[in-house]
Design a protein around this motif. Structure first.
Motif, PDB file in Angstrom:
ATOM      1  N   GLN A 219      -4.247  24.530  -9.286  1.00  0.00           N
ATOM      2  CA  GLN A 219      -4.796  23.188  -9.093  1.00  0.00           C
ATOM      3  C   GLN A 219      -3.922  22.151  -9.791  1.00  0.00           C
ATOM      4  O   GLN A 219      -3.453  22.345 -10.915  1.00  0.00           O
ATOM      5  CB  GLN A 219      -6.222  23.107  -9.622  1.00  0.00           C
ATOM      6  N   GLN A 220      -3.715  21.026  -9.113  1.00  0.00           N
ATOM      7  CA  GLN A 220      -2.965  19.917  -9.674  1.00  0.00           C
ATOM      8  C   GLN A 220      -3.907  18.902 -10.297  1.00  0.00           C
ATOM      9  O   GLN A 220      -5.093  18.875  -9.992  1.00  0.00           O
ATOM     10  CB  GLN A 220      -2.147  19.219  -8.580  1.00  0.00           C
ATOM     11  N   GLU A 221      -3.337  18.031 -11.147  1.00  0.00           N
ATOM     12  CA  GLU A 221      -4.103  16.896 -11.631  1.00  0.00           C
ATOM     13  C   GLU A 221      -4.417  15.993 -10.444  1.00  0.00           C
ATOM     14  O   GLU A 221      -3.550  15.744  -9.604  1.00  0.00           O
ATOM     15  CB  GLU A 221      -3.312  16.105 -12.671  1.00  0.00           C
ATOM     16  N   LYS A 230      -1.263   9.975 -11.894  1.00  0.00           N
ATOM     17  CA  LYS A 230      -2.119  11.067 -12.346  1.00  0.00           C
ATOM     18  C   LYS A 230      -3.135  10.541 -13.351  1.00  0.00           C
ATOM     19  O   LYS A 230      -2.817   9.780 -14.251  1.00  0.00           O
ATOM     20  CB  LYS A 230      -1.281  12.179 -12.974  1.00  0.00           C
ATOM     21  N   GLU A 231      -4.362  10.982 -13.183  1.00  0.00           N
ATOM     22  CA  GLU A 231      -5.412  10.477 -14.062  1.00  0.00           C
ATOM     23  C   GLU A 231      -6.554  11.485 -14.072  1.00  0.00           C
ATOM     24  O   GLU A 231      -6.944  12.013 -13.026  1.00  0.00           O
ATOM     25  CB  GLU A 231      -5.906   9.134 -13.537  1.00  0.00           C
ATOM     26  N   LYS A 232      -7.085  11.768 -15.238  1.00  0.00           N
ATOM     27  CA  LYS A 232      -8.174  12.734 -15.336  1.00  0.00           C
ATOM     28  C   LYS A 232      -9.492  12.118 -14.864  1.00  0.00           C
ATOM     29  O   LYS A 232      -9.668  10.913 -14.864  1.00  0.00           O
ATOM     30  CB  LYS A 232      -8.308  13.227 -16.784  1.00  0.00           C
ATOM     31  N   GLU A 235     -11.863  13.693  -9.780  1.00  0.00           N
ATOM     32  CA  GLU A 235     -12.119  14.737  -8.797  1.00  0.00           C
ATOM     33  C   GLU A 235     -13.356  14.468  -7.946  1.00  0.00           C
ATOM     34  O   GLU A 235     -13.557  15.145  -6.933  1.00  0.00           O
ATOM     35  CB  GLU A 235     -12.284  16.097  -9.492  1.00  0.00           C
TER      36      GLU A 235
END
Length: 305
Positions: A219-221, A230-232, A235
């Motif tokens: 799984q990618q970010e 990219k950021e948490k 999802e």
């Protein structure tokens, strides 16, 4: 093989135009607009660049296909694969919906294929794609093993796999009946030898991640929807009010036909009790909204490499 161009971000304001590529009920154009808005949100999360070669698995009538074809531009293409026969679907069949989309401004970017995904991939010897997309198709699979087998067949054929599926959680309280309805439907269908409904394998996100790992994918970010960085914590997509799937599916479970199917297909009295209770819990959750329309549950969005 990979397309490293900057991802193209679509505007929600484009939804009415993209929705016009699809067959619509004349009295309810809002239905297709809601579907297009949702797919725009998904495609923006994945960050698919212009010119990409996309393999779409489980394309159905083409709700996501239209948005993907818009996103890839004139230099891109979409191989849209679905095993369902041309006469499947309502109120329009796959044949009707796909023909209409083929005649649209993005139609030349789309190639339709009636085939099981694994069979199509195997028979497309030597062909590769930049990205494979599975948008709201995993729950249609006859069993969880189908997902593992498809993901294994994609190894060395695509650089990324992008997935969107219901998250079995509800940020909006009005979406709680949809979660209950999905679980009730999944339970009922698990006791049938054959099924053609759209909820057969209601896998949770963690189970999808595990299936991907078993098939050799990491799984990618997730990508932020606006910046492409990219950021948490990105999802989960909370569907807009115009996406009516939750309303439809809760209505199906609350209907008399669902109650009759419990009696017709289930022989174990203990299972009947559980299913009747699941149906009644769905009905109670809808009633608790006091007339507010049922919303669609959260959607989990991920990419794998």
């Amino acid at each position: 093989m990979a397309n490293t161009a900057v991802p193209r971000l679509l505007s929600i304001s484009d939804a009415p135009r993209i929705a016009s590529y699809s067959l619509q009920e004349p009295s309810r154009p809002d239905i297709e607009i809601g579907q297009a808005e949702h797919r725009i949100d998904l495609v923006n999360r994945w960050g698919i660049p212009l010119g990409s070669r996309v393999l779409e698995i489980g394309c159905g009538q083409g709700n996501a296909t239209a948005v993907l074809a818009e996103a890839v531009g004139d230099g891109g293409s979409v191989d849209a694969v679905d095993p369902a026969p041309p006469d499947y679907g309502a109120p329009f069949t796959l044949a009707q919906a796909q023909a209409h989309l083929s005649a649209s401004p993005v139609g030349k970017r789309i190639n339709w294929h009636e085939a099981a995904p694994e069979t199509f991939i195997r028979q497309s010897s030597g062909k590769t794609w930049d990205v494979a997309v599975l948008a709201h198709c995993i729950w249609y699979f006859a069993s969880p093993q189908v997902l593992v087998d498809i993901l294994k067949s994609l190894r060395n054929r695509v650089q990324r796999v992008c997935i969107a599926e219901y998250a079995l959680q509800a940020t909006e309280r009005a979406a709680e009946p949809h979660v209950l309805a999905a679980l009730a439907t999944g339970m009922l269908e698990s006791h049938k030898v054959e099924s053609s409904v759209n909820i057969r394998s209601p896998l949770e996100p963690a189970a999808i991640v595990e299936a991907a790992r078993a098939a050799g994918w990491a799984q990618q970010e997730p990508l932020a929807m606006v910046t492409g960085e990219k950021e948490k914590g990105k999802e989960i997509v909370v569907p807009r009010a115009g996406l009516l799937d939750g309303c439809w599916e809760a209505g199906t479970v609350a209907g008399d036909d669902f109650a009759n199917e419990i009696e017709d297909h289930i022989t174990d009295d203990r299972v009947k009790v559980v299913l009747r209770s699941a149906r009644n819990a769905t009905i109670a959750a809808v009633r608790g909204l006091q007339g507010e329309q049922v919303r669609t549950m959260d959607v989990w969005v991920a990419a794998f490499a």
